[in-house]
Structures are given as structure tokens and as C-alpha cells.
Design an enzyme around this catalytic site. Sequence first.
Site, PDB file in Angstrom:
ATOM      1  CG  HIS A 219       2.170  37.383 -26.281  1.00 38.30           C
ATOM      2  ND1 HIS A 219       1.932  36.047 -26.517  1.00 38.30           N
ATOM      3  CD2 HIS A 219       3.346  37.658 -26.913  1.00 38.30           C
ATOM      4  CE1 HIS A 219       2.921  35.542 -27.230  1.00 38.30           C
ATOM      5  NE2 HIS A 219       3.795  36.496 -27.500  1.00 38.30           N
ATOM      6  CG  ASP A 221       6.429  39.118 -29.470  1.00 36.60           C
ATOM      7  OD1 ASP A 221       5.795  38.532 -28.574  1.00 36.60           O
ATOM      8  OD2 ASP A 221       6.833  38.551 -30.504  1.00 36.60           O
ATOM      9  CG  HIS A 281       1.805  36.465 -31.465  1.00 34.61           C
ATOM     10  ND1 HIS A 281       2.082  37.813 -31.383  1.00 34.61           N
ATOM     11  CD2 HIS A 281       2.849  35.844 -30.864  1.00 34.61           C
ATOM     12  CE1 HIS A 281       3.237  38.004 -30.773  1.00 34.61           C
ATOM     13  NE2 HIS A 281       3.725  36.822 -30.435  1.00 34.61           N
ATOM     14  NE  ARG A 291       4.776  25.855 -33.658  1.00 30.09           N
ATOM     15  CZ  ARG A 291       4.915  27.102 -33.214  1.00 30.09           C
ATOM     16  NH1 ARG A 291       4.609  27.396 -31.966  1.00 30.09           N
ATOM     17  NH2 ARG A 291       5.336  28.051 -34.018  1.00 30.09           N
TER      18      ARG A 291
HETATM   19  C1  LIG Z   1      13.625  40.049 -23.057  1.00 31.65           C
HETATM   20  C2  LIG Z   1      12.521  39.374 -23.188  1.00 31.65           C
HETATM   21  C3  LIG Z   1      11.496  39.483 -24.292  1.00 31.65           C
HETATM   22  C4  LIG Z   1      10.264  38.984 -23.646  1.00 31.65           C
HETATM   23  C5  LIG Z   1      10.599  39.103 -22.203  1.00 31.65           C
HETATM   24  C6  LIG Z   1      12.012  38.573 -22.142  1.00 31.65           C
HETATM   25  O1  LIG Z   1      12.671  38.732 -20.927  1.00 31.65           O
HETATM   26  C7  LIG Z   1      12.083  37.094 -22.455  1.00 31.65           C
HETATM   27  C8  LIG Z   1      10.777  36.598 -22.849  1.00 31.65           C
HETATM   28  C9  LIG Z   1      10.072  37.482 -23.892  1.00 31.65           C
HETATM   29  C10 LIG Z   1       8.585  37.322 -23.869  1.00 31.65           C
HETATM   30  C11 LIG Z   1       8.083  36.013 -24.517  1.00 31.65           C
HETATM   31  C12 LIG Z   1       6.557  36.003 -24.463  1.00 31.65           C
HETATM   32  C13 LIG Z   1       5.946  37.353 -24.827  1.00 31.65           C
HETATM   33  C14 LIG Z   1       6.663  38.544 -24.130  1.00 31.65           C
HETATM   34  C15 LIG Z   1       5.894  39.834 -24.362  1.00 31.65           C
HETATM   35  C16 LIG Z   1       6.894  38.255 -22.684  1.00 31.65           C
HETATM   36  O2  LIG Z   1       6.223  38.630 -21.751  1.00 31.65           O
HETATM   37  O3  LIG Z   1       8.033  37.509 -22.553  1.00 31.65           O
HETATM   38  C17 LIG Z   1       8.082  38.520 -24.599  1.00 31.65           C
HETATM   39  C18 LIG Z   1       8.954  39.669 -24.076  1.00 31.65           C
HETATM   40  C19 LIG Z   1       9.097  40.794 -25.079  1.00 31.65           C
HETATM   41  O4  LIG Z   1       8.553  40.745 -26.188  1.00 31.65           O
HETATM   42  O5  LIG Z   1       9.743  41.808 -24.731  1.00 31.65           O
HETATM   43  O1  LIG Z   2       6.028  29.734 -30.537  1.00 32.96           O
HETATM   44  C1  LIG Z   2       5.658  30.618 -31.278  1.00 32.96           C
HETATM   45  O2  LIG Z   2       5.320  30.414 -32.435  1.00 32.96           O
HETATM   46  C2  LIG Z   2       5.521  32.039 -30.780  1.00 32.96           C
HETATM   47  C3  LIG Z   2       6.415  32.384 -29.644  1.00 32.96           C
HETATM   48  C4  LIG Z   2       6.116  33.748 -29.144  1.00 32.96           C
HETATM   49  O3  LIG Z   2       5.123  34.349 -29.493  1.00 32.96           O
HETATM   50  C5  LIG Z   2       7.030  34.395 -28.213  1.00 32.96           C
HETATM   51  O4  LIG Z   2       7.989  33.750 -27.757  1.00 32.96           O
HETATM   52  O5  LIG Z   2       6.807  35.588 -27.930  1.00 32.96           O
HETATM   53 FE   LIG Z   3       5.273  36.452 -29.011  1.00 31.11          FE
END
Ligand SMILES: C=C1C[C@]23C[C@@]1(O)CC[C@H]2[C@@]12CCC[C@@](C)(C(=O)O1)[C@H]2[C@@H]3C(=O)O
Ligand SMILES: O=C(O)CCC(=O)C(=O)O
Ligand SMILES: [Fe+2]
Length: 350
Positions: A219, A221, A281, A291
Amino acid sequence: MSLHETRKIKIHQPENFQFNSIPDSHAWADLHDHPTVEPIGPDMIPVIDLNDPKLIEKIGKACEEWGVFLIRNHGIEPKLLNQFSSQMDRLFALPAEVKLKVAKADALDAGYGGDPISRFFPKYTWSEAFTILDSPLEHAKKLWPDDYSSFCEVMEEYKKAMNPLGRRLMHVMLLSLGVSEEEINNTPMGDFSKIKTVLSLNSYPACHDADRVLGLPPHSDNGFITFVYDNGVSGLQILRRKDDNGPKRWVTVPVVPDTFVVNVGDLMQVLTNGRFHNMVHRATIGKTYHRMSSAYFFASELDVKVSPLSKLTDPGVGPLYKTVTWPELLQMKNSLSYDQALEAIKIDSN
Ligand SMILES: C=C1C[C@]23C[C@@]1(O)CC[C@H]2[C@@]12CCC[C@@](C)(C(=O)O1)[C@H]2[C@@H]3C(=O)O
Ligand SMILES: O=C(O)CCC(=O)C(=O)O
Ligand SMILES: [Fe+2]
């Protein structure tokens, strides 16, 4: 629109991750879509010292070529980082039934559960997460009725310390593209009230059949930048993006003591009009070591509309992306295919 208007999530924590064999629900078939390589030679991920006299240049190059880099001499106190790691250990060591007291009702809520992206993939992840949107107080009281304050204090202190670091890095990134101080002040980073940060704590238990399970699927961020801090166990991998004529490959991010991993998110790609690119990533699982990592998402407030900086739009071409907010991006990832959000806001230049 709020961050919460999304599909429901189901908690899919395998029973404390204790299995003799991996259930089909957690066995991923396509983990070897691209080769995995070590971070050496041309795949050496930049490690940047924030005291480096050539900081602006180095950060700019790392963002353009990699979308990820490590930072050292970041100024976050080792004592705070130790306390932060201990609180993470303490949280994930709680029995499953206690953690489930603060289960997320929705994928994007605060609390304990899986990560929101797993819904887009056919298999479950080998991980658990705890998301802190604002204050963790209500949840901490349920987890540790008699001793919740130390967790809250450390989490708040961590967020408070990371915020200026986020600002500083974004500032340097934009300076590297020739954006003036004045223009930077007109972006969301110029105004404290326009920045929103979220802290996610991740746990990836070791698995005897680690090659068949996955901690977090591929994914990017959504925010501007994300700071990852882990417990010294490797597992994060990035998909090498720069067109260097080599094949696509997963590069294992090295574990370097006293550093953070910084990665570029979708909103940064929009803000810089594609000059900096988001970074794909994933988190893999180890055979021996558990981890833990934290992701500090540095983004804009929910109602802030992010658009390409005029300084970075080509006179003849104009902006490459339409204006978008953080929740809109999340929403698009929900309703479209997961990796199509930025495509959907692309402006056709023909
Ligand atoms: C505010 C947030 C960022 C995030 C979505 C979330 O509610 C909490 C989880 C975050 C995360 C972690 C994994 C990748 C990601 C794209 C997702 O779907 O949930 C990120 C979100 C983000 O980057 O906005
Ligand atoms: O655990 C990690 O190194 C990455 C976590 C991550 O990519 C995320 O929370 O969006
Ligand atoms: Fe991430």
C-alpha cells in the site's frame, strides 16, 4: 465527511497467532510476485543525517528517487523512544480478551483491530494494530483500569515530539523543490491548526511459516509523510520505484539503530504535483522475532483541501491533480480499487 464513514471492519486476530499450520484464510499465495533484495549497492536506501550541511539537496534527491529514506540525528530523545517501545510491548502483551475490549467498530476508528487495507485483499494479515486518533485516554482506562496514565503520557509525549519533526521535514522537502518560505507558509504546514496526525501501533508476531503470511499488504500511505519506528526487528519492505531499468523488486528496509524511516504519501504527491511520488511498501513477518512498529501519519486536517502548489505546476500543463482532502482519498480507496485513488483525481492534460 469524517474518517469514520467507511465500511465495517471485522476483527480477524487469529487466536493469539498460535497455529500448528497456517489456516488457508491467512496463507498468501503471491508474496513472491517480485524478487526480494537486500539494501545494498544500487538498492541502498538513503540514510540522511539531519545535521548534514547538504540536507536540503539530499532529502530532495531521496524523495525524487526513492520516496523513502532513514533519518538520524532527528532530535527525539532516546529516553522517550525507550519508554515508547516499552508501552508498545506492554500493550500487545495484554491478553486478547483485554485488547478486544477496545476493538474498533469501524476500520478507520481509533482502537484495537486489524488494519483498514486488509479488506481489499483476499487473505487476512498476520498482525494487530492499535490506532490513536486523538487521545488514547478512554481506551487506556479500559485496558489498564488501575494504571492507564503512563501509557497516555508516553503516547502524548511522543506525538508532541514528532510534530515539529514532521513540520521540519516537510519544510525541507519543499525547499528542495525551490518553493519559497512564503509559499510554504501558505500550505497546510504553515498553519499548526491545519495539520492532523494519527499514530498507529503495529504488532507482527513471529510465525514458523513466515514465508506464507503477511503483516501488511502492499500500500501507499495517504498523508504527506509517515515516520516508522520499530523495535529493531526487520520486516518493512519497499517496492523499488525509480525507473532504473532494473526489474521491480522488494527492497528490505535496513534496521539502523536510532533512526526513523520516512516515507512519502499520496497527499505529498498531490501537493508537489507529482514531483515526489508516493511509496508502495508492505510489512513481512519473521520466523523468530516478534516485530513491533509505529507509524506516525503526518497529514492535513480532515477539511483541508490539498492541491498542487502553483510554483510546481508547469505553465503550459497546469496542475496534474484535482484538489483532495485526506478523508476523500480514504473514501476513494474504499470505493474504487485500492490503488486507483490518485488516478481518479488525475487531470487529463490533453
Ligand atoms: C487515519 C489513519 C491513517 C490510515 C488510516 C487510519 O485511520 C489509521 C490507519 C492508517 C492506515 C495504516 C495502513 C495503511 C493505510 C493507507 C490504511 O489504510 O490504514 C493507513 C491510513 C493512511 O495512510 O491514511
Ligand atoms: O510496520 C511497518 O514497518 C509499516 C507500517 C505501515 O506501513 C503502516 O502502518 O502504514
Ligand atoms: Fe504504510
